[in-house]
Write an enzyme that holds these catalytic residues in place. Structure first.
Site, short mmCIF file in Angstrom:
data_model
loop_
_atom_site.label_atom_id
_atom_site.label_comp_id
_atom_site.label_asym_id
_atom_site.label_seq_id
_atom_site.Cartn_x
_atom_site.Cartn_y
_atom_site.Cartn_z
N TYR A 131 12.11 8.46 1.12
CA TYR A 131 11.85 7.48 0.06
C TYR A 131 12.44 7.85 -1.30
O TYR A 131 12.30 7.11 -2.27
CB TYR A 131 10.33 7.26 -0.09
CG TYR A 131 9.69 6.72 1.18
CD1 TYR A 131 9.90 5.42 1.59
CD2 TYR A 131 8.88 7.53 1.97
CE1 TYR A 131 9.33 4.92 2.74
CE2 TYR A 131 8.30 7.05 3.13
CZ TYR A 131 8.53 5.74 3.51
OH TYR A 131 7.95 5.26 4.66
N HIS A 172 12.83 -3.02 1.55
CA HIS A 172 12.32 -1.72 2.00
C HIS A 172 13.22 -0.64 1.45
O HIS A 172 14.45 -0.77 1.49
CB HIS A 172 12.26 -1.64 3.52
CG HIS A 172 11.36 -2.67 4.11
ND1 HIS A 172 9.99 -2.55 4.08
CD2 HIS A 172 11.64 -3.88 4.66
CE1 HIS A 172 9.46 -3.64 4.62
NE2 HIS A 172 10.43 -4.46 4.97
N ILE A 173 12.62 0.43 1.00
CA ILE A 173 13.38 1.57 0.47
C ILE A 173 14.14 2.24 1.60
O ILE A 173 15.32 2.57 1.48
CB ILE A 173 12.41 2.56 -0.21
CG1 ILE A 173 11.73 1.87 -1.42
CG2 ILE A 173 13.13 3.85 -0.63
CD1 ILE A 173 10.53 2.61 -1.95
N SER A 174 13.46 2.43 2.71
CA SER A 174 14.09 3.05 3.89
C SER A 174 14.65 1.96 4.79
O SER A 174 14.30 0.77 4.66
CB SER A 174 13.04 3.88 4.65
OG SER A 174 12.00 3.04 5.12
N ALA A 182 3.17 -1.20 4.57
CA ALA A 182 2.57 -1.30 5.91
C ALA A 182 2.15 -2.73 6.26
O ALA A 182 2.11 -3.09 7.45
CB ALA A 182 1.38 -0.36 6.02
N ASP A 204 1.22 -15.73 5.82
CA ASP A 204 0.80 -17.12 5.60
C ASP A 204 0.93 -17.51 4.13
O ASP A 204 1.35 -18.63 3.81
CB ASP A 204 -0.64 -17.33 6.07
CG ASP A 204 -0.75 -17.42 7.59
OD1 ASP A 204 0.28 -17.63 8.26
OD2 ASP A 204 -1.87 -17.26 8.11
N ARG A 221 13.71 3.67 12.01
CA ARG A 221 12.47 4.43 12.03
C ARG A 221 11.78 4.33 13.39
O ARG A 221 12.29 3.72 14.32
CB ARG A 221 11.52 3.89 10.93
CG ARG A 221 12.14 3.76 9.55
CD ARG A 221 12.08 5.03 8.74
NE ARG A 221 10.76 5.62 8.68
CZ ARG A 221 9.83 5.28 7.79
NH1 ARG A 221 10.07 4.36 6.89
NH2 ARG A 221 8.67 5.89 7.78
N ARG A 232 6.02 12.36 -2.26
CA ARG A 232 6.14 12.98 -0.93
C ARG A 232 7.24 12.29 -0.13
O ARG A 232 7.69 11.21 -0.51
CB ARG A 232 4.80 12.96 -0.17
CG ARG A 232 4.31 11.57 0.15
CD ARG A 232 2.93 11.61 0.79
NE ARG A 232 2.43 10.26 0.99
CZ ARG A 232 2.61 9.55 2.10
NH1 ARG A 232 3.23 10.07 3.12
NH2 ARG A 232 2.15 8.33 2.19
N PRO A 285 0.78 -1.23 0.00
CA PRO A 285 0.00 0.00 0.00
C PRO A 285 0.82 1.28 0.00
O PRO A 285 1.86 1.38 0.66
CB PRO A 285 -0.84 -0.10 1.27
CG PRO A 285 -0.23 -1.17 2.09
CD PRO A 285 0.48 -2.09 1.14
N ASN A 286 0.30 2.23 -0.75
CA ASN A 286 0.81 3.61 -0.86
C ASN A 286 2.03 3.74 -1.75
O ASN A 286 2.42 4.86 -2.10
CB ASN A 286 1.10 4.22 0.52
CG ASN A 286 -0.16 4.37 1.34
OD1 ASN A 286 -1.13 4.96 0.88
ND2 ASN A 286 -0.17 3.81 2.54
N ASN A 319 8.04 -5.74 -1.36
CA ASN A 319 8.02 -4.62 -0.43
C ASN A 319 6.58 -4.55 0.08
O ASN A 319 5.72 -3.95 -0.56
CB ASN A 319 8.40 -3.31 -1.13
CG ASN A 319 8.45 -2.16 -0.13
OD1 ASN A 319 7.95 -2.27 1.00
ND2 ASN A 319 9.04 -1.04 -0.53
N GLU A 352 12.72 -9.75 1.04
CA GLU A 352 11.93 -8.65 1.61
C GLU A 352 12.71 -7.36 1.35
O GLU A 352 13.91 -7.29 1.64
CB GLU A 352 11.74 -8.86 3.12
CG GLU A 352 11.00 -7.73 3.79
CD GLU A 352 10.95 -7.89 5.31
OE1 GLU A 352 11.33 -8.97 5.84
OE2 GLU A 352 10.54 -6.92 5.97
#
Ligand code: CA2
Length: 149
Positions: free
Chosen positions: A24, A100-102, A77, A87, A107, A19, A11-12, A74, A98
Site C-alpha cells: 500500500y 484500489h491502491i493495490s 473490504a 445498492d 491478490r 503497515r 475500512p482500515n 475506495n 472505483e
C-alpha cells in the site's frame, strides 16, 4: 457554485502508511487527501473515510442529494462484501470511479471479486496512492456526464 467530487474511503484506510508498505506504500491518508486537493485545483472535494458501512451508505446518499459531480470510492473490504454500498451507488446517476491502491487482481482470491466494478464507470487499481490523483484527473474529464457514458 461547482458541484463537489466525493472521495470516499472504506475500512482500515485511516491506517494507510503504517503497515504493509510493500502493498500500500508509505503515504498516509492525510497525504492522499492533500494530493487529491492538489489534483482537483479549484474544484471542491469532499474527502471522507469511515470504518462503518452505514456511514459510507449515508455519504453516497448525501452525494446523490447535494448533488455531487462524481464519486471516487475506495470501498476497501466493503468492495467484496457490501450489497448495501452497492445498492446506494446504483442510485447515483453520475460517474463513479472505483479505486484500489493495490492491484486487487494480483491478490488472494478473496480480494479479487469486486461487487462494485459491475456498476462503476471505470476502475483504477495498482497505481499505489498516486492512483488517487489519477482518479481525480479522470473524474474532472468525466464530470457532469451521466454514468456509463
Ligand atoms: O488496494 C486497495 O486500495 C484496497 O481497497 C485496500 C483494502 C483491501 O481490502 C482491498 O483488497 C484493496 C484494505 C486496506 C487495508 O488497510 C490498510 C491500511 C493501512 C495499511 C495497510 C492496509
Amino acid at each position: 457554485m461547482t458541484s463537489p467530487i466525493y472521495v470516499l474511503n472504506g475500512p482500515n484506510l485511516n491506517r494507510l502508511g503504517t503497515r504493509e508498505p510493500d502493498i500500500y506504500g508509505s503515504t498516509t491518508l492525510a497525504e492522499v487527501e492533500a494530493l487529491c486537493h492538489a489534483s482537483a485545483g479549484a474544484v471542491p472535494l469532499e474527502f471522507r473515510q469511515s470504518n462503518r458501512e452505514y456511514e459510507i451508505v449515508d455519504w453516497v446518499h448525501e452525494a446523490i442529494d447535494r448533488p455531487a459531480a462524481g464519486i471516487i470510492i475506495n470501498p476497501a473490504a466493503f468492495t467484496f462484501t457490501s450489497i448495501a454500498v452497492l445498492d446506494a451507488l446504483k442510485m447515483f446517476p453520475r460517474p463513479i470511479l472505483e479505486l484500489h491502491i493495490s492491484n486487487i487482481h494480483r491478490r488472494e482470491d478473496i480480494y479479487r471479486h469486486s461487487l462494485v466494478s459491475k456498476i462503476a464507470t471505470a476502475v483504477i487499481a495498482g497505481l499505489g496512492p498516486r492512483g488517487y490523483g489519477v482518479a481525480v484527473q479522470a473524474m474532472l474529464q468525466l464530470t457532469d456526464r451521466p454514468r456509463g457514458t
